[in-house]
Design a protein around this motif. Structure first.
Motif, PDB file in Angstrom:
ATOM      1  N   LEU D 139       0.847  -1.207   0.000  1.00  0.00           N
ATOM      2  CA  LEU D 139       0.000   0.000   0.000  1.00  0.00           C
ATOM      3  C   LEU D 139       0.879   1.253   0.000  1.00  0.00           C
ATOM      4  O   LEU D 139       0.653   2.192  -0.757  1.00  0.00           O
ATOM      5  CB  LEU D 139      -0.925   0.009   1.223  1.00  0.00           C
ATOM      6  CG  LEU D 139      -1.716   1.307   1.450  1.00  0.00           C
ATOM      7  CD1 LEU D 139      -2.710   1.544   0.322  1.00  0.00           C
ATOM      8  CD2 LEU D 139      -2.448   1.302   2.781  1.00  0.00           C
ATOM      9  N   GLY D 140       1.908   1.232   0.862  1.00  0.00           N
ATOM     10  CA  GLY D 140       2.796   2.390   0.968  1.00  0.00           C
ATOM     11  C   GLY D 140       3.450   2.718  -0.358  1.00  0.00           C
ATOM     12  O   GLY D 140       3.296   3.811  -0.891  1.00  0.00           O
ATOM     13  N   PHE D 141       4.162   1.736  -0.921  1.00  0.00           N
ATOM     14  CA  PHE D 141       4.931   2.028  -2.133  1.00  0.00           C
ATOM     15  C   PHE D 141       4.039   2.286  -3.338  1.00  0.00           C
ATOM     16  O   PHE D 141       4.324   3.156  -4.156  1.00  0.00           O
ATOM     17  CB  PHE D 141       5.921   0.898  -2.420  1.00  0.00           C
ATOM     18  CG  PHE D 141       7.149   0.989  -1.566  1.00  0.00           C
ATOM     19  CD1 PHE D 141       8.063   2.011  -1.766  1.00  0.00           C
ATOM     20  CD2 PHE D 141       7.384   0.086  -0.544  1.00  0.00           C
ATOM     21  CE1 PHE D 141       9.193   2.121  -0.972  1.00  0.00           C
ATOM     22  CE2 PHE D 141       8.509   0.191   0.254  1.00  0.00           C
ATOM     23  CZ  PHE D 141       9.407   1.212   0.040  1.00  0.00           C
ATOM     24  N   LEU D 142       2.961   1.507  -3.454  1.00  0.00           N
ATOM     25  CA  LEU D 142       2.130   1.688  -4.655  1.00  0.00           C
ATOM     26  C   LEU D 142       1.341   2.994  -4.604  1.00  0.00           C
ATOM     27  O   LEU D 142       1.159   3.645  -5.633  1.00  0.00           O
ATOM     28  CB  LEU D 142       1.182   0.496  -4.826  1.00  0.00           C
ATOM     29  CG  LEU D 142       1.859  -0.744  -5.411  1.00  0.00           C
ATOM     30  CD1 LEU D 142       0.906  -1.934  -5.412  1.00  0.00           C
ATOM     31  CD2 LEU D 142       2.365  -0.486  -6.820  1.00  0.00           C
ATOM     32  N   SER D 143       0.881   3.384  -3.391  1.00  0.00           N
ATOM     33  CA  SER D 143       0.147   4.650  -3.343  1.00  0.00           C
ATOM     34  C   SER D 143       1.090   5.809  -3.661  1.00  0.00           C
ATOM     35  O   SER D 143       0.687   6.810  -4.235  1.00  0.00           O
ATOM     36  CB  SER D 143      -0.488   4.858  -1.972  1.00  0.00           C
ATOM     37  OG  SER D 143       0.510   5.042  -0.994  1.00  0.00           O
ATOM     38  N   PHE D 144       2.355   5.644  -3.312  1.00  0.00           N
ATOM     39  CA  PHE D 144       3.339   6.708  -3.554  1.00  0.00           C
ATOM     40  C   PHE D 144       3.730   6.778  -5.035  1.00  0.00           C
ATOM     41  O   PHE D 144       3.620   7.825  -5.672  1.00  0.00           O
ATOM     42  CB  PHE D 144       4.566   6.458  -2.693  1.00  0.00           C
ATOM     43  CG  PHE D 144       5.634   7.503  -2.810  1.00  0.00           C
ATOM     44  CD1 PHE D 144       5.406   8.798  -2.391  1.00  0.00           C
ATOM     45  CD2 PHE D 144       6.872   7.181  -3.336  1.00  0.00           C
ATOM     46  CE1 PHE D 144       6.396   9.758  -2.493  1.00  0.00           C
ATOM     47  CE2 PHE D 144       7.860   8.138  -3.439  1.00  0.00           C
ATOM     48  CZ  PHE D 144       7.623   9.424  -3.027  1.00  0.00           C
ATOM     49  N   SER D 145       4.158   5.633  -5.589  1.00  0.00           N
ATOM     50  CA  SER D 145       4.659   5.640  -6.966  1.00  0.00           C
ATOM     51  C   SER D 145       3.524   5.554  -7.975  1.00  0.00           C
ATOM     52  O   SER D 145       3.521   6.250  -8.980  1.00  0.00           O
ATOM     53  CB  SER D 145       5.598   4.453  -7.194  1.00  0.00           C
ATOM     54  OG  SER D 145       6.527   4.372  -6.157  1.00  0.00           O
ATOM     55  N   GLY D 146       2.573   4.678  -7.690  1.00  0.00           N
ATOM     56  CA  GLY D 146       1.550   4.383  -8.690  1.00  0.00           C
ATOM     57  C   GLY D 146       0.638   5.544  -9.004  1.00  0.00           C
ATOM     58  O   GLY D 146      -0.001   5.568 -10.048  1.00  0.00           O
ATOM     59  N   THR D 147       0.575   6.531  -8.090  1.00  0.00           N
ATOM     60  CA  THR D 147      -0.349   7.648  -8.310  1.00  0.00           C
ATOM     61  C   THR D 147       0.317   8.843  -8.980  1.00  0.00           C
ATOM     62  O   THR D 147      -0.285   9.906  -9.085  1.00  0.00           O
ATOM     63  CB  THR D 147      -0.962   8.122  -6.982  1.00  0.00           C
ATOM     64  OG1 THR D 147       0.098   8.446  -6.099  1.00  0.00           O
ATOM     65  CG2 THR D 147      -1.814   7.042  -6.347  1.00  0.00           C
ATOM     66  N   MET D 148       1.563   8.662  -9.448  1.00  0.00           N
ATOM     67  CA  MET D 148       2.260   9.770 -10.128  1.00  0.00           C
ATOM     68  C   MET D 148       1.455  10.270 -11.325  1.00  0.00           C
ATOM     69  O   MET D 148       1.583  11.432 -11.727  1.00  0.00           O
ATOM     70  CB  MET D 148       3.624   9.307 -10.634  1.00  0.00           C
ATOM     71  CG  MET D 148       4.605   9.013  -9.552  1.00  0.00           C
ATOM     72  SD  MET D 148       5.330  10.523  -8.945  1.00  0.00           S
ATOM     73  CE  MET D 148       6.370   9.893  -7.656  1.00  0.00           C
ATOM     74  N   GLY D 149       0.668   9.373 -11.909  1.00  0.00           N
ATOM     75  CA  GLY D 149      -0.059   9.729 -13.125  1.00  0.00           C
ATOM     76  C   GLY D 149      -0.968  10.933 -12.977  1.00  0.00           C
ATOM     77  O   GLY D 149      -1.264  11.604 -13.964  1.00  0.00           O
ATOM     78  N   VAL D 150      -1.416  11.248 -11.735  1.00  0.00           N
ATOM     79  CA  VAL D 150      -2.313  12.401 -11.594  1.00  0.00           C
ATOM     80  C   VAL D 150      -1.598  13.701 -11.965  1.00  0.00           C
ATOM     81  O   VAL D 150      -2.250  14.684 -12.282  1.00  0.00           O
ATOM     82  CB  VAL D 150      -2.892  12.554 -10.167  1.00  0.00           C
ATOM     83  CG1 VAL D 150      -3.808  11.409  -9.828  1.00  0.00           C
ATOM     84  CG2 VAL D 150      -1.808  12.694  -9.140  1.00  0.00           C
ATOM     85  N   PHE D 151      -0.256  13.665 -11.939  1.00  0.00           N
ATOM     86  CA  PHE D 151       0.463  14.892 -12.269  1.00  0.00           C
ATOM     87  C   PHE D 151       0.539  15.117 -13.777  1.00  0.00           C
ATOM     88  O   PHE D 151       0.986  16.171 -14.222  1.00  0.00           O
ATOM     89  CB  PHE D 151       1.862  14.873 -11.664  1.00  0.00           C
ATOM     90  CG  PHE D 151       1.828  14.818 -10.171  1.00  0.00           C
ATOM     91  CD1 PHE D 151       1.065  15.733  -9.461  1.00  0.00           C
ATOM     92  CD2 PHE D 151       2.523  13.854  -9.462  1.00  0.00           C
ATOM     93  CE1 PHE D 151       1.009  15.684  -8.082  1.00  0.00           C
ATOM     94  CE2 PHE D 151       2.468  13.805  -8.084  1.00  0.00           C
ATOM     95  CZ  PHE D 151       1.712  14.719  -7.395  1.00  0.00           C
ATOM     96  N   LEU D 152       0.100  14.117 -14.563  1.00  0.00           N
ATOM     97  CA  LEU D 152       0.081  14.272 -16.020  1.00  0.00           C
ATOM     98  C   LEU D 152      -0.705  15.520 -16.400  1.00  0.00           C
ATOM     99  O   LEU D 152      -0.193  16.420 -17.078  1.00  0.00           O
ATOM    100  CB  LEU D 152      -0.545  13.023 -16.655  1.00  0.00           C
ATOM    101  CG  LEU D 152      -0.914  13.124 -18.132  1.00  0.00           C
ATOM    102  CD1 LEU D 152       0.331  13.124 -18.994  1.00  0.00           C
ATOM    103  CD2 LEU D 152      -1.810  11.977 -18.553  1.00  0.00           C
ATOM    104  N   ILE D 153      -1.957  15.584 -15.937  1.00  0.00           N
ATOM    105  CA  ILE D 153      -2.820  16.701 -16.320  1.00  0.00           C
ATOM    106  C   ILE D 153      -2.280  18.002 -15.728  1.00  0.00           C
ATOM    107  O   ILE D 153      -2.248  19.038 -16.394  1.00  0.00           O
ATOM    108  CB  ILE D 153      -4.268  16.451 -15.845  1.00  0.00           C
ATOM    109  CG1 ILE D 153      -4.822  15.163 -16.480  1.00  0.00           C
ATOM    110  CG2 ILE D 153      -5.172  17.628 -16.210  1.00  0.00           C
ATOM    111  CD1 ILE D 153      -4.959  15.213 -17.972  1.00  0.00           C
TER     112      ILE D 153
END
Lengths: 195, 238, 97, 257
Positions: D139-153
């Motif tokens: 949960l820790g690592f994936l919430s941190f790395s996996g959510t980088m995509g929101v910065f696309l927009i």
């Protein structure tokens, strides 16, 4: 604030940077990122040659060759488009831009066909190391090409609207499109031909 | 010309929200005597089995109303327009944290509700959800600390003959920020005043938040009345 | 009717010919019906690709008419890209032994 | 700069926000690389037992380091506010600046609060069952790395504003660098799919190339924001060029038109 820049077509000066110099920063930076992606792929490929060769044999080389020629042709069209715009023949330039877009669409369709075929063969993003790279590299390139259509839209708008016409912006958009083209040339060579 | 119409309405939502919050606070059995981080998994599971209904209804209430303070915060942000600042940057800072803090609290209520949704699940899982809820609730202070800091700075920079907020409000915000800081360290210990049920991390922190809401709403009410009177006078004069 | 730019046509023809040349390279890498790993083929493929990149930059992207700084910069970049890719491939092969 | 000078400086708010931004990014780097050893990331392929060992191994560093983020994390708002202000200074609609403000403020919660909560909960009870520790670890690592995509927009909003701007607030090449950054942010998402190779949350392509680009991007925008504050004249027209150092200052195009 309200007046647009009045760009009249003039003969190119002796030596000038095509388009905004700022776009060349993008070209060089993005080339470095892709070099990194491709380098990582080649490095791991060289260490697991048999697995990569075996997976790579599922690709159809001539399809890749057709892809490349289609994109090269689109690049040729947009290069003509820039020349025509510079000469002030905006209608011809716009026709060349539409030809560019048409070849771009053909490329996208071919890619989707190829992906669908590979997925039917059982080769997916998570099926093997080679296809991880294949789908990643082709997909990220696909995204670049989609952005290229935004650039083409801006270019056509520049050519259509007398008030907007800026040769610099036309060249900037063309530079982006050529970048997408030459990145594919590299991707094609290392994905389809490298052994 | 400042448009102040409706600000009193927003302000008067606060007493209603406060009543709901206080009710929810006392309804949740884990707050009145804060749950201990030292409880075993079996004890935690028993707690959720014995108080299922109260946990659910209190947390649903908090789930609805955790964002209820945002309109009040926006009243403060609007007041900041009148401050002697050169840039709106501190207002942007306030808007940025005003949204994030309730979302952090919302996340905590989701964990509590999830634990109470199926109290018969293995005790260790219930304890995990309980831990996540308490850590999010207790340690999740970064946006509140920053909010007090930004506001204090805004008041400090508001150098004019009739500042929007009195100077002591700035100092008050610094004190509150300091009172909130130790809660961020609640993960370090399960015993003593710094544990999440301790005097500092639970009582000082939550009393500080309550005090902040009370004091700021009184200050805000005065400023809004003053502005409204000024607007009325201007209307009569015009 | 606009005149056809013969130079651009020639450039396109050369680029297409090199691309078609990959079919021949690929053919030569197959021995006994099975593809073999080959450093020569890989280096040749990367070399030709970066040559194409340089031609695209020079002609299509009009770098040949750009200030010398951009000419040199793009040339350095082409060499850098080729060297990085070939270097990492060879490094991988050496480490694999 | 002495405190007295700062008090009378009309740009004090901007300089404080800039200083807080620099402090925040440095704190972030120190906490993640030095205190907690969250970076370089733990292995995505760890078994439950290995994840449990990872938590007990990093116990103190995790709790202290993440507590610092819990206390100072709200300072992330300063860089967002400064960038929002810079977009407002451009000749584009304020819709761009408010979009940027909202996107980045909301992203803060999954972006850094989730990893802090998950890893604190894991470090608090190192004796928890390995399966649950494993879940917290992921949960820790994936919430941190996996959510980088929101910065696309978010990046694209900033990019569009810069490219459309006629006030010369930022050079156009930085607009294009936003595009490079946006396109590497999406490359992190394969971390939801892979545990080994180059695409998981510590993979060479999915993580390190992205971190490298993000590092350059962050360094560049902090430097450019400094230049922006120096050049700021609190007007609405083209921003004047930097007084001495013209390195990043594009000429305010079409001035006086």
């Amino acid at each position: 604030m309200t007046t647009q820049q009045a760009a009249t077509p003039t003969a190119p000066p002796a030596r000038h940077v095509p388009g905004q110099p700022d776009m060349w920063f993008f070209v060089l930076f993005e080339s470095l990122i892709f070099t990194a992606y491709l380098g990582v792929y080649l490095y791991y490929r060289a260490q697991h040659q048999q697995a990569f060769l075996q997976a790579q044999s599922h690709l159809t080389l001539w399809l890749g060759v057709v892809d490349t020629i289609v994109l090269l042709t689109s690049s040729w069209s947009i290069a003509r488009c820039v020349e025509q715009a510079r000469a002030g023949r905006y209608d011809v330039a716009r026709r060349d831009a539409y030809i560019t877009a048409a070849f771009g669409v053909i490329f996208l369709v071919l890619k989707v066909v190829e992906w669908t075929r590979q997925i039917h063969l059982g080769n997916t993003f998570s099926s093997s190391d080679f296809f991880q790279y294949f789908f990643f590299l082709t997909a990220i390139h696909f995204v670049h090409l989609l952005i290229g259509f935004v650039a083409l839209g801006i270019l056509v708008r520049q050519l259509s609207d007398v008030k907007l016409r800026s040769q610099e912006l036309v060249e900037t958009c063309a530079t982006y499109w050529h970048t997408v083209d030459f990145l594919w040339v590299l991707i094609f060579a290392v994905l389809y031909v490298a052994r | 010309m400042k448009r102040t119409s409706g600000e009193r309405v927003i302000l008067w939502t606060l007493p209603a929200v406060a009543v709901i919050w206080i009710a929810a606070f006392f309804l949740f059995p884990g707050f009145v005597r804060p749950m201990s981080p030292r409880s075993s998994a079996a004890e935690v599971a028993a707690f959720y089995r014995n108080h299922t209904a109260r946990i659910r209804y209190s947390m649903i209430l908090l789930n609805w109303f955790c964002v209820a303070l945002i309109p009040i915060l926006m009243l403060i942000v609007e007041r900041m327009r009148g401050m002697a600042h050169r840039t709106p940057i501190l207002r942007f800072c306030m808007i940025g944290v005003a949204g994030a803090a309730p979302i952090a609290f919302l996340t905590a209520t989701v964990f509590w509700l999830l634990a109470a949704f199926q109290p018969e699940r293995p005790p260790e899982l219930t304890q995990l959800l309980n831990d996540l809820a308490w850590v999010t609730f207790t340690c999740g202070v970064p946006f509140l600390v920053a909010q007090c800091g930004f506001l204090a700075m805004a008041i400090y920079f508001d150098r004019q003959d009739h500042p929007v907020f009195p100077r002591w409000v700035g100092r008050f915000n610094i004190v509150i920020a300091i009172a909130l800081i130790p809660a961020g360290f609640a993960g370090l210990t399960k015993t003593g005043v710094f544990a999440w049920d301790g005097l500092v991390s639970f009582w000082a922190k939550n009393v500080a938040i309550a005090l902040w809401i009370i004091v700021m709403s009184v200050v805000l009410a005065r400023v809004i009345e003053r502005d409204a009177d000024a607007a009325d006078n201007a209307a009569i004069a015009g | 009717m606009e005149r056809l730019n013969k130079r651009l046509l020639a450039v396109w023809a050369i680029l297409t010919a090199i691309t078609a040349g990959y079919l021949w390279i690929d053919h030569s890498a197959v021995h006994g019906g099975r593809a073999q790993a080959s450093t020569v083929v890989t280096v040749l493929a990367i070399g030709l690709a970066t040559l194409k990149v340089r031609i695209i930059m020079r002609e299509f992207m009009e770098v040949r008419r750009a200030p010398r700084l951009l000419c040199r910069l793009t040339d350095v970049w082409v060499v850098l890209m080729a060297a990085t890719m070939i270097g990492l491939y060879i490094a991988g092969r050496i480490l694999a032994r | 700069m002495s405190p007295v000078a700062l008090r009378d400086n009309p740009k004090r708010e901007l300089w404080l926000a800039w200083g807080a931004t620099v402090f925040f990014y440095n704190l972030y780097a120190v906490v993640f690389f030095v205190f907690t050893h969250i970076q370089p990331p733990g292995q995505p392929w760890y078994s439950p037992d290995q994840a449990r060992t990872w938590f007990s191994h990093h116990h103190d560093g995790l709790l202290i380091g993440l507590a610092l983020i819990f206390v100072f994390g709200g300072l992330s708002a300063t860089s967002i506010a400064l960038i929002t202000y810079s977009i407002r200074r451009m000749s584009v609609s304020r819709a761009f600046s408010y979009s940027y403000l909202i996107i980045y403020s909301v992203s803060a919660v999954p972006g850094f609060l989730f990893i802090c909560v998950a890893l604190t909960a894991g470090a608090m009870r190192p004796d928890r069952s390995p399966q649950l520790q494993h879940w917290l670890y992921q949960l820790g690592f994936l919430s941190f790395s996996g959510t980088m995509g929101v910065f696309l927009i978010g990046s694209l909003v900033w990019m569009t504003a810069i490219l459309l701007d006629r006030n010369g607030v930022f050079p156009k090449w930085f607009g294009y660098l936003n595009l490079c950054n946006a396109l590497t942010e999406v490359v992190v998402s394969p971390s939801w799919i892979f545990k080994t190779g180059v695409f998981p949350w510590n993979g060479l392509i999915a993580w390190w190339i992205d971190v490298f680009v993000f590092g350059i991007y962050t360094g560049v925008f902090i430097t450019l924001l400094r230049g922006f504050i120096i050049r700021e004249d609190f007007g609405t027209g083209p921003l004047p060029p930097a007084p001495h150092w013209r390195f990043w200052a594009t000429e305010p195009a079409e001035a006086g038109s």
